[in-house]
Design a protein around this motif. Structure first.
Motif, PDB file in Angstrom:
ATOM      1  N   PRO A  33     -32.841   6.762  -8.253  1.00 50.29           N
ATOM      2  CA  PRO A  33     -34.112   6.660  -8.678  1.00 50.29           C
ATOM      3  C   PRO A  33     -34.773   5.309  -8.703  1.00 50.29           C
ATOM      4  O   PRO A  33     -36.213   5.405  -8.614  1.00 50.29           O
ATOM      5  N   GLU A  34     -34.070   4.256  -9.216  1.00 48.80           N
ATOM      6  CA  GLU A  34     -34.661   2.999  -9.186  1.00 48.80           C
ATOM      7  C   GLU A  34     -35.276   2.218  -7.643  1.00 48.80           C
ATOM      8  O   GLU A  34     -36.028   1.497  -7.524  1.00 48.80           O
ATOM      9  N   ASP A  64     -36.680   4.915  -5.641  1.00 48.20           N
ATOM     10  CA  ASP A  64     -37.378   6.202  -5.562  1.00 48.20           C
ATOM     11  C   ASP A  64     -36.729   7.171  -4.095  1.00 48.20           C
ATOM     12  O   ASP A  64     -37.358   7.545  -3.420  1.00 48.20           O
ATOM     13  N   LEU A  65     -35.278   7.114  -4.511  1.00 46.08           N
ATOM     14  CA  LEU A  65     -34.652   7.761  -3.342  1.00 46.08           C
ATOM     15  C   LEU A  65     -33.882   8.952  -4.028  1.00 46.08           C
ATOM     16  O   LEU A  65     -33.255   8.918  -4.852  1.00 46.08           O
ATOM     17  N   PRO A  66     -34.346  10.159  -3.502  1.00 46.41           N
ATOM     18  CA  PRO A  66     -33.530  11.440  -4.047  1.00 46.41           C
ATOM     19  C   PRO A  66     -32.333  11.626  -3.385  1.00 46.41           C
ATOM     20  O   PRO A  66     -31.809  10.669  -2.559  1.00 46.41           O
ATOM     21  N   LYS A  90     -40.911   0.971   1.141  1.00 49.15           N
ATOM     22  CA  LYS A  90     -41.649   1.611  -0.150  1.00 49.15           C
ATOM     23  C   LYS A  90     -41.832   0.492  -0.999  1.00 49.15           C
ATOM     24  O   LYS A  90     -41.110  -0.771  -0.964  1.00 49.15           O
ATOM     25  N   GLN A 122     -40.961   0.201  -3.941  1.00 44.26           N
ATOM     26  CA  GLN A 122     -39.764   0.029  -5.077  1.00 44.26           C
ATOM     27  C   GLN A 122     -38.863  -0.771  -4.059  1.00 44.26           C
ATOM     28  O   GLN A 122     -37.798  -1.385  -4.705  1.00 44.26           O
ATOM     29  N   TRP A 123     -38.930  -0.947  -2.718  1.00 41.21           N
ATOM     30  CA  TRP A 123     -38.199  -1.678  -1.886  1.00 41.21           C
ATOM     31  C   TRP A 123     -38.519  -3.340  -1.716  1.00 41.21           C
ATOM     32  O   TRP A 123     -37.559  -3.787  -1.190  1.00 41.21           O
ATOM     33  N   TYR A 144     -34.919  15.051   4.600  1.00 35.10           N
ATOM     34  CA  TYR A 144     -35.569  13.821   4.161  1.00 35.10           C
ATOM     35  C   TYR A 144     -35.707  12.910   5.344  1.00 35.10           C
ATOM     36  O   TYR A 144     -35.001  12.636   6.180  1.00 35.10           O
TER      37      TYR A 144
END
Length: 156
Positions: free
Chosen positions: A30-31, A33-35, A82, A84-85, A134
């Motif tokens: 989640p940190e 944003d990967l399911p 992303k 988040q990365w 994905y």
């Protein structure tokens, strides 16, 4: 900083005259944003590392298989970095370039998974494709399968 270069490796084995692919179930992050999702072996290149070397290292780290060789399929694609990365890549790169490889693990027993993955399965192409939803993972497997169908690579 992480290099914006990655590998995706599909491991294959011959089972009852049929080619099967090792599909891993990645745990969610989640940190980042990967399911949770299904994939082959994947990972970033370390500094000074070439694509094939990264593929061999990632296979060893994520499955425990120590291979001498993997084969580049000639297929590569890019995916966006992303937000988040961003901390891992810095402000410059906008996408990650990923190269697809295949490796044969026929007769090597079951994989020993790293903490990244929670489960694994050997699947036919059609079974695997039904799980791959994905990003570009589905297209990567199709390209790996096409490579195997047109190249003479040693399989046990």
């Amino acid at each position: 900083m992480r290099r914006p270069l990655s590998v995706h490796v599909f491991l294959v084995c011959q089972h009852e005259q049929q080619l099967q692919y090792l599909i891993l179930h990645r745990k969610p992050r989640p940190e980042l944003d990967l399911p949770a999702f299904h994939q082959g072996v994947s990972g970033a290149l370390e500094h000074g590392e070439q694509f094939a070397d990264a593929a061999l290292r990632e296979v060893r780290e994520e499955t425990g298989y120590a291979l001498d060789e993997v084969w580049p399929t000639g297929y590569a694609h890019a995916f966006a970095i992303k937000p988040q990365w961003r901390a891992h890549y810095g402000p410059g790169p906008q996408q990650v370039e990923e190269h697809v490889f295949v490796g044969d693990v026929t007769g090597r027993g079951n994989p020993v998974l790293s903490e990244e993955h929670g489960a694994w399965q050997w699947l036919t192409l059609q079974q695997a494709l039904s799980l791959l939803d994905y990003g570009h993972v589905r297209e990567c497997l199709l390209q790996a399968d096409q490579f195997l169908s047109t190249q003479r690579v040693p399989t046990a």
